[in-house]
Design a protein around this motif. Structure first.
Motif, PDB file in Angstrom:
ATOM      1  N   GLY A 257       0.838  -1.195   0.000  1.00 16.97           N
ATOM      2  CA  GLY A 257       0.000   0.000   0.000  1.00 16.97           C
ATOM      3  C   GLY A 257       0.869   1.239   0.000  1.00 16.97           C
ATOM      4  N   ALA A 258       0.896   1.953  -1.119  1.00 17.30           N
ATOM      5  CA  ALA A 258       1.768   3.113  -1.271  1.00 17.30           C
ATOM      6  C   ALA A 258       0.997   4.267  -1.901  1.00 17.30           C
ATOM      7  CB  ALA A 258       2.976   2.750  -2.145  1.00 17.30           C
ATOM      8  N   LEU A 259       1.614   5.441  -1.880  1.00 16.18           N
ATOM      9  CA  LEU A 259       1.041   6.631  -2.512  1.00 16.18           C
ATOM     10  C   LEU A 259       1.862   6.944  -3.750  1.00 16.18           C
ATOM     11  CD1 LEU A 259      -0.978   8.992  -2.423  1.00 16.18           C
ATOM     12  CD2 LEU A 259       0.702  10.250  -1.024  1.00 16.18           C
ATOM     13  N   VAL A 260       1.178   7.070  -4.892  1.00 15.63           N
ATOM     14  CA  VAL A 260       1.847   7.211  -6.188  1.00 15.63           C
ATOM     15  C   VAL A 260       1.338   8.443  -6.910  1.00 15.63           C
ATOM     16  CG1 VAL A 260       2.293   6.121  -8.423  1.00 15.63           C
ATOM     17  CG2 VAL A 260       2.059   4.702  -6.347  1.00 15.63           C
ATOM     18  N   ALA A 261       2.257   9.207  -7.490  1.00 17.75           N
ATOM     19  CA  ALA A 261       1.914  10.310  -8.392  1.00 17.75           C
ATOM     20  C   ALA A 261       2.324   9.927  -9.798  1.00 17.75           C
ATOM     21  CB  ALA A 261       2.628  11.593  -7.965  1.00 17.75           C
ATOM     22  N   ASP A 262       1.397  10.072 -10.748  1.00 16.46           N
ATOM     23  CA  ASP A 262       1.669   9.830 -12.164  1.00 16.46           C
ATOM     24  C   ASP A 262       1.600  11.189 -12.853  1.00 16.46           C
ATOM     25  OD1 ASP A 262       1.973   8.923 -14.720  1.00 16.46           O
ATOM     26  OD2 ASP A 262       0.247   7.564 -14.691  1.00 16.46           O
ATOM     27  N   VAL A 263       2.756  11.769 -13.122  1.00 13.06           N
ATOM     28  CA  VAL A 263       2.843  13.139 -13.633  1.00 13.06           C
ATOM     29  C   VAL A 263       2.908  13.110 -15.158  1.00 13.06           C
ATOM     30  CG1 VAL A 263       4.186  15.284 -13.584  1.00 13.06           C
ATOM     31  CG2 VAL A 263       4.022  13.847 -11.531  1.00 13.06           C
ATOM     32  N   GLY A 264       2.065  13.946 -15.797  1.00 12.37           N
ATOM     33  CA  GLY A 264       1.943  13.897 -17.248  1.00 12.37           C
ATOM     34  C   GLY A 264       1.160  12.671 -17.677  1.00 12.37           C
ATOM     35  N   CYS A 265       0.081  12.378 -16.971  1.00 12.74           N
ATOM     36  CA  CYS A 265      -0.635  11.102 -17.107  1.00 12.74           C
ATOM     37  C   CYS A 265      -1.492  11.013 -18.360  1.00 12.74           C
ATOM     38  CB  CYS A 265      -1.503  10.861 -15.877  1.00 12.74           C
ATOM     39  SG  CYS A 265      -2.848  12.068 -15.684  1.00 12.74           S
ATOM     40  N   GLY A 266      -1.699  12.122 -19.067  1.00 13.25           N
ATOM     41  CA  GLY A 266      -2.558  12.076 -20.241  1.00 13.25           C
ATOM     42  C   GLY A 266      -3.963  11.648 -19.882  1.00 13.25           C
ATOM     43  N   ILE A 267      -4.509  10.689 -20.603  1.00  8.27           N
ATOM     44  CA  ILE A 267      -5.881  10.251 -20.313  1.00  8.27           C
ATOM     45  C   ILE A 267      -5.913   9.033 -19.387  1.00  8.27           C
ATOM     46  CG2 ILE A 267      -6.783  11.285 -22.407  1.00  8.27           C
ATOM     47  CD1 ILE A 267      -6.921   8.658 -23.726  1.00  8.27           C
ATOM     48  N   GLY A 268      -4.808   8.801 -18.701  1.00 11.42           N
ATOM     49  CA  GLY A 268      -4.821   7.935 -17.535  1.00 11.42           C
ATOM     50  C   GLY A 268      -4.493   6.476 -17.730  1.00 11.42           C
ATOM     51  N   ALA A 269      -3.992   6.072 -18.888  1.00 11.04           N
ATOM     52  CA  ALA A 269      -3.730   4.645 -19.116  1.00 11.04           C
ATOM     53  C   ALA A 269      -2.752   4.082 -18.108  1.00 11.04           C
ATOM     54  CB  ALA A 269      -3.211   4.435 -20.537  1.00 11.04           C
TER      55      ALA A 269
END
Length: 357
Positions: free
Chosen positions: A178-190
């Protein structure tokens, strides 16, 4: 081809003209791939066996005369096979993987939509060549956004949770707990949604500067059943919200940014003390001559029309899609990260790991 110019080697000229004719055909055929993809022609042929133009037209609700010409063009290019004895056309299973199966690791139809967007931008970019101005990602035709996602998503499905994350030091175990993740520049989320499905105990936040992409990403999260653990926000790499991220991921976007060092510094502020920054970038060597190959040609073309103008619309670092590991290392280290390594790679990707301690 004959020439009276004694400085011209006719064999070299003929060889080059052969290459150009191949490019003529590929360029002209690109629009037919887009049309075939939009109309479901490739999908209708996949697994269907030999078809006549009339049968394919009936199956897809299209006009037989257009379909016949489309089939002939595809057969001439080797995208389909043609049997003159039966006058039927077949989509071989290998071509079907590339053109009709969206989740296949070989699926490429999405990139033809990217080419469509590049062509749509040519008048604007012709002016930009003279002025040096940029063109922000969100200023492109809408086909760019979904085309980009459809092109990259198969690679993410094939590699992200099975190869790339396991190659990072200790990250997969954190995500499983269980972690916290940032997806930067994620576009439409794939990429965000793929990770969320694989690691149900973790929470994910996707960020992108393009509001329309974020709207689609939110819809996709609901459709995927992960909206309780995934949020999407409009934000830049230099000001996205949150602190204490166990993993920050940048997928194929750091080189597009106007101020990649500023992005690295903000990532350093938001990441946990023992957190990891995963940077996925187009595969490239550090020297121009390392990239003078078919893959480099694709990336340099996309970089000219999409990546460099995106950066020039901001601060203008303009790393380009063939930045190479050494330049990326310099950006990451200037941003405050002390540890940097190539975790793994594919023929199309560099997967880099950065840590602050």
């Amino acid at each position: 081809m004959q020439t009276t110019n004694p400085s011209i080697d006719p064999d070299k000229l003929n060889a080059f003209m052969g290459k150009v004719i191949g490019d003529f055909g590929a360029s002209a055929h690109a629009v037919l791939v887009v049309i075939g993809d939009k109309l479901g022609l490739y999908k209708a042929m996949a697994g269907a066996g030999p078809l006549t133009p009339a049968a394919l037209a009936k199956k897809t609700g299209t006009h037989e005369r257009y379909v016949r010409e489309w089939l002939n063009a595809n057969a001439a290019g080797g995208y389909l096979t043609y049997d003159p004895a039966t006058q039927r056309y077949t989509l071989p299973p290998e071509q079907a993987m590339a053109l009709a199966q969206d989740d296949s690791p070989a699926f490429v139809a999405g990139f033809f939509s990217v080419v469509e967007a590049m062509m749509a931008a040519q008048e604007r970019m012709t002016r930009n060549f003279r002025s040096g101005e940029g063109m922000a990602w969100g200023e492109h035709a809408h086909c760019l956004f979904e085309g980009t996602e459809r092109f990259f998503r198969p690679g993410y499905l094939a590699n992200l949770t099975s190869q790339w994350i396991p190659a990072l030091d200790g990250v997969e175990a954190k995500l499983q707990r269980g972690a916290l993740v940032a997806d930067v520049g994620c576009g439409i989320g794939a990429s965000t949604i793929i990770m969320a499905r694989a690691y149900p105990r973790s929470r994910f936040r996707g960020f992108d500067v393009h509001p329309a992409s974020i709207d689609i990403a939110r819809q996709r999260a609901v459709e995927a059943g992960v909206a309780d653990r995934v949020t999407f926000e409009v934000a830049a790499a230099s000001d996205y919200s949150g602190r204490g991220y166990d993993l920050v991921a940048y997928f194929d976007c750091l080189h597009d940014m106007g101020d990649p060092v500023g992005a690295a510094r903000h990532t350093r502020k938001t990441i946990a003390a023992d957190g990891t920054w995963m940077i996925v970038e187009p595969f490239a060597g550090d020297k121009v001559e390392d990239n003078l190959n078919p893959i480099g040609r694709v990336f340099y073309a996309a970089s000219t029309m999409l990546c460099v103008p995106s950066s020039l619309a901001g601060e203008g670092a303009a790393l380009g899609a063939q930045a190479g590991e050494a330049r990326l290392r310099a950006v990451v280290q200037e941003g405050g990260f002390t540890r940097f390594r190539r975790a793994t790679e594919t023929p199309f990707n560099l997967v880099l790991e950065a840590r602050a301690s």
